[in-house]
Write a protein that holds these residues in place. Structure first.
Motif, PDB file in Angstrom:
ATOM      1  N   ASN A   3      34.281  39.250  94.336  1.00 50.52           N
ATOM      2  CA  ASN A   3      33.894  38.896  92.972  1.00 50.52           C
ATOM      3  C   ASN A   3      32.827  37.808  93.070  1.00 50.52           C
ATOM      4  N   LYS A  25      29.677  39.805  89.613  1.00 50.60           N
ATOM      5  CA  LYS A  25      30.245  40.925  88.886  1.00 50.60           C
ATOM      6  C   LYS A  25      31.576  41.296  89.515  1.00 50.60           C
ATOM      7  N   ARG A  54      49.512  33.662  83.110  1.00 47.13           N
ATOM      8  CA  ARG A  54      48.314  34.345  83.611  1.00 47.13           C
ATOM      9  C   ARG A  54      48.585  34.973  84.974  1.00 47.13           C
ATOM     10  N   ARG A  66      41.594  31.266  86.583  1.00 49.63           N
ATOM     11  CA  ARG A  66      41.341  30.154  85.672  1.00 49.63           C
ATOM     12  C   ARG A  66      42.667  29.594  85.167  1.00 49.63           C
ATOM     13  N   MET A 119      43.636  45.299  80.196  1.00 45.09           N
ATOM     14  CA  MET A 119      43.336  43.931  80.628  1.00 45.09           C
ATOM     15  C   MET A 119      42.007  43.893  81.382  1.00 45.09           C
ATOM     16  N   ASP A 120      41.126  42.978  80.978  1.00 46.26           N
ATOM     17  CA  ASP A 120      39.843  42.793  81.654  1.00 46.26           C
ATOM     18  C   ASP A 120      39.998  41.643  82.651  1.00 46.26           C
ATOM     19  N   LYS A 163      38.059  40.199  84.715  1.00 46.49           N
ATOM     20  CA  LYS A 163      36.989  39.212  84.848  1.00 46.49           C
ATOM     21  C   LYS A 163      37.180  38.029  83.904  1.00 46.49           C
ATOM     22  N   LEU A 164      37.971  38.212  82.849  1.00 44.03           N
ATOM     23  CA  LEU A 164      38.236  37.119  81.916  1.00 44.03           C
ATOM     24  C   LEU A 164      39.180  36.082  82.511  1.00 44.03           C
ATOM     25  N   PHE A 165      39.896  36.468  83.566  1.00 43.61           N
ATOM     26  CA  PHE A 165      40.900  35.586  84.170  1.00 43.61           C
ATOM     27  C   PHE A 165      40.366  34.822  85.376  1.00 43.61           C
ATOM     28  N   ASN A 190      37.249  33.023  88.015  1.00 38.69           N
ATOM     29  CA  ASN A 190      35.936  32.488  88.349  1.00 38.69           C
ATOM     30  C   ASN A 190      35.498  33.103  89.666  1.00 38.69           C
TER      31      ASN A 190
END
Length: 384
Positions: free
Chosen positions: A31, A34, A99, A88, A1-2, A4-6, A8
């Motif tokens: 965060n 990056k 999520r 997000r 699981m990445d 950063k995709l979840f 902001n």
């Protein structure tokens, strides 16, 4: 699981350069542009903006909470903290739950404790579902002025979300404890439902009579969910359903201190902050920030109290003239806290071993007088 995709990133105005050198933000991985690595992290802060379960909340005010939190001093001890940013929202509420579930499960499986802040109280469904893949029973402590177990309506809201949790299949809820509810805000039948299910509740008045009763209940929790309506409006006007009476800000912080020290606890959520109801100086945001600070300080003081067959514990065996014939108690040499052992007479299923339940000295005293503590009876009834 990445991850950063979840998420902001946090507000651009909240950078370490904007705060004093001894402020908490200087020891938090942020965060920004990056996503930092989560290796060797102890606690992860997660902001939630989803308010579908309570449309009254139109501004979750996460920037206000973070500003207050970041400005607090570091405190003593060390703890690796990351602020992952704001999750997000999914296209639908159910997707947001999923999520939260996925992110929290990843963190918990790596030994990282997520602190969820913001959004409506029903988001604790995602928090609860994150334990589903662990294949173990879960104990929840909910701090709230009301019982959110309303069965009316098909849509999940901040007033019926625990009905969803109670009826979820597969069922892996071992115990549920409600703290701080106010009797005049609660239908008496709701309290009876909890009793019938073998769950606990401790109303606000009972907490006030002896606040020490809270600690062993908090110590049993795997998961804590805190509705800000449990705190008095004078302390926390932005708790969306806060009333004149309730916990004080100091009591809320004491609960979070207990929670932080609980070696068993693996997630905590603070919900129902409505920034539009806060004072001009964001008093409620400061209360939340201070609650989180006390939780972190409690976390730093964890004793690792899990292995009861060591010299760190004094074992007491109390014989009784009734069934059971005896009850085993453990007292920690490190913290003076108490536990008692509840036998699994069937030795099958999820309870392949005896269950060690947190208790207090009063339970031990009651047993020495020949009485079986209610806490023992309640736990035993769930295992037969």
């Amino acid at each position: 699981m990445d991850l950063k995709l979840f998420f902001n990133p946090i507000d651009e105005s909240l950078t370490p350069e904007s705060f004093d050198n001894d402020s908490l933000i200087q020891s938090i991985y942020i965060n920004e542009n990056k996503m930092p690595s989560i290796d060797a992290i102890d606690i992860a802060i997660i902001g939630l903006n989803e308010t579908s379960g309570n449309p009254e909340i139109t501004d979750t005010g996460l920037r206000f909470i973070r500003k207050k939190l970041y400005s607090l001093k570091k405190g003593e001890g060390s703890c690796n903290i990351i602020d992952l940013g704001n999750l997000r929202n999914g296209p639908e509420l159910e997707e947001t739950y999923k999520r939260i579930q996925a992110v929290c499960h990843k963190l918990i499986s790596k030994g990282i404790l997520p602190i969820l802040i913001g959004g409506s109280h029903d988001l604790d469904i995602g928090q609860y579902l994150s334990y589903q893949e662990e294949e173990k029973m879960v104990s929840i402590v909910n701090i709230d002025s009301r019982f959110d177990i309303n069965e009316k309506g098909t849509q999940i809201t901040n007033q019926n979300h625990f009905h969803k949790i109670f009826t979820h299949e597969p069922n892996y809820l071992f115990n549920y404890t409600q703290l701080g509810h106010q009797s005049y805000l609660v239908n008496p039948s709701a309290d009876k439902v909890l009793t019938q299910l073998g769950f606990n509740s401790l109303r606000l008045g009972a907490i006030r009579e002896d606040f020490r009763r809270v600690e062993p209940l908090i110590r049993e929790a795997d998961m804590i969910t805190f509705d800000l309506s449990a705190i008095q409006k004078m302390y926390c006007p932005a708790g969306d359903r806060s009333e004149v009476f309730g916990l004080t800000g100091e009591e809320a912080c004491q609960i979070m201190w207990y929670a932080g020290m609980n070696d068993k606890l693996s997630s905590v959520g603070i919900y129902e902050y409505n920034a539009n109801k806060d004072s001009n100086d964001h008093q409620s945001a400061m209360v939340i920030a201070t609650m989180i600070w006390y939780f972190i300080e409690g976390f730093k003081n964890r004793k690792g109290e899990k292995g009861f067959q060591t010299n760190d514990y004094i074992k007491y065996v109390v014989t009784l003239d009734v069934n059971p014939e005896s009850i085993v108690f453990y007292k920690s040499r490190l913290s003076d806290k108490w536990w008692m052992e509840v036998p699994n007479i069937n030795h099958t299923g999820i309870y392949d071993r005896n269950y060690i339940v947190p208790c207090d000295y009063n339970d031990y005293q009651q047993a020495t007088k020949g009485e079986v503590p209610e806490r023992w009876i309640q736990t035993f009834s769930k295992m037969v």
